[in-house]
Scaffold this motif. Structure first.
Motif, mmCIF file in Angstrom:
data_model
loop_
_atom_site.group_PDB
_atom_site.id
_atom_site.type_symbol
_atom_site.label_atom_id
_atom_site.label_comp_id
_atom_site.label_asym_id
_atom_site.label_seq_id
_atom_site.Cartn_x
_atom_site.Cartn_y
_atom_site.Cartn_z
ATOM 1 N N SER A 148 -4.409 -53.101 64.475
ATOM 2 C CA SER A 148 -5.322 -53.925 63.681
ATOM 3 C C SER A 148 -5.619 -53.242 62.349
ATOM 4 N N PRO A 149 -6.069 -54.012 61.359
ATOM 5 C CA PRO A 149 -6.304 -53.432 60.032
ATOM 6 C C PRO A 149 -7.335 -52.303 60.072
ATOM 7 N N PRO A 150 -7.155 -51.305 59.197
ATOM 8 C CA PRO A 150 -8.122 -50.205 59.147
ATOM 9 C C PRO A 150 -9.423 -50.664 58.511
ATOM 10 N N GLY A 151 -10.464 -49.889 58.717
ATOM 11 C CA GLY A 151 -11.744 -50.177 58.087
ATOM 12 C C GLY A 151 -11.731 -49.791 56.618
ATOM 13 N N GLU A 152 -12.887 -49.838 56.003
ATOM 14 C CA GLU A 152 -13.011 -49.517 54.576
ATOM 15 C C GLU A 152 -12.490 -48.118 54.250
ATOM 16 N N ALA A 153 -12.787 -47.155 55.119
ATOM 17 C CA ALA A 153 -12.396 -45.772 54.849
ATOM 18 C C ALA A 153 -10.878 -45.602 54.826
ATOM 19 N N GLY A 154 -10.166 -46.382 55.594
ATOM 20 C CA GLY A 154 -8.721 -46.249 55.659
ATOM 21 C C GLY A 154 -7.955 -47.161 54.721
ATOM 22 N N THR A 155 -8.663 -47.967 53.952
ATOM 23 C CA THR A 155 -7.997 -48.905 53.054
ATOM 24 C C THR A 155 -7.619 -48.211 51.750
ATOM 25 N N LEU A 156 -6.323 -48.263 51.428
ATOM 26 C CA LEU A 156 -5.810 -47.667 50.195
ATOM 27 C C LEU A 156 -5.757 -48.679 49.057
ATOM 28 N N TYR A 157 -5.612 -49.958 49.414
ATOM 29 C CA TYR A 157 -5.482 -51.022 48.415
ATOM 30 C C TYR A 157 -5.791 -52.341 49.099
ATOM 31 N N ALA A 158 -6.523 -53.198 48.435
ATOM 32 C CA ALA A 158 -6.827 -54.531 48.964
ATOM 33 C C ALA A 158 -6.982 -55.500 47.807
ATOM 34 N N THR A 159 -6.482 -56.720 48.001
ATOM 35 C CA THR A 159 -6.600 -57.743 46.978
ATOM 36 C C THR A 159 -6.440 -59.114 47.614
ATOM 37 N N ALA A 160 -6.967 -60.113 46.938
ATOM 38 C CA ALA A 160 -6.738 -61.492 47.360
ATOM 39 C C ALA A 160 -5.326 -61.878 46.925
#
Length: 183
Positions: A148-160
């Motif tokens: 499953s997707p990582p939480g905020e701490a594990g996010t390297l990049y996110a976009t719509a």
């Protein structure tokens, strides 16, 4: 009165029917997420970065899917291309890293996320022959956790995600993966 075999079988059939209806309802959204990851070349980028990482044994990529529970009772469907890695060396099995590119449904459309999460070793014993045979194919036999997707701490990049920005998002994903690998 305990349930009879007929009651148990009837309940199993009802569960299968409900699961099939849910699968059919999710099929269009899943097809859209597949198209997004395919258009972003997620598996290709992960394969390339896995070959460039120094000092790690890298396995995959593989695809995973699931549903995150939502606050409103409606789950958030996700699909991911993931590689798993660990430091090179015989005894380096304490933690396994999952690096992936996720596409998630949101109320506003689709979110693309690049991230990493670490999973602890959970097998009762370490058998090297079995471990190195199975780790090439799947990681969940020896490690606690899922894809499953990582939480905020594990996010390297996110976009719509929007189709208009597809090429820009591809470049941003490549940059995030290169930064992760230290390239």
């Amino acid at each position: 009165m305990p349930p009879s075999d007929d009651d148990t079988r009837y309940e199993a059939i009802l569960r299968k029917i409900a699961a099939k209806k849910q699968e059919e309802a999710l099929a269009p959204a899943r097809a859209l997420l597949v198209a997004v990851l395919d258009g972003l070349n997620a598996a290709g980028f992960l394969t390339k970065i896995g070959r460039q990482v120094v000092g790690h044994s890298v396995y995959g990529p593989a695809t995973f899917q699931g549903v995150l529970p939502g606050d409103s009772g409606v789950g958030q469907l996700w699909l991911a291309a993931i590689i798993w890695h660990k430091p090179q060396g015989y005894g380096q099995v304490e933690t396994l890293g999952l690096l992936g590119i996720w596409a998630l449904t949101t109320a506003d459309g689709i979110e693309v996320r690049v991230g990493e999460k670490m999973l602890p070793f959970s097998a009762p014993v370490f058998n090297a022959e079995s471990y190195y045979h199975h780790i090439r194919r799947r990681f969940d036999l020896y490690y606690d956790g899922d894809a499953s997707p990582p939480g905020e701490a594990g996010t390297l990049y996110a976009t719509a995600y929007t189709g208009v920005r597809r090429l820009t998002i591809r470049a941003e994903i490549q940059a995030a993966l290169r930064a992760w690998a230290g390239l």
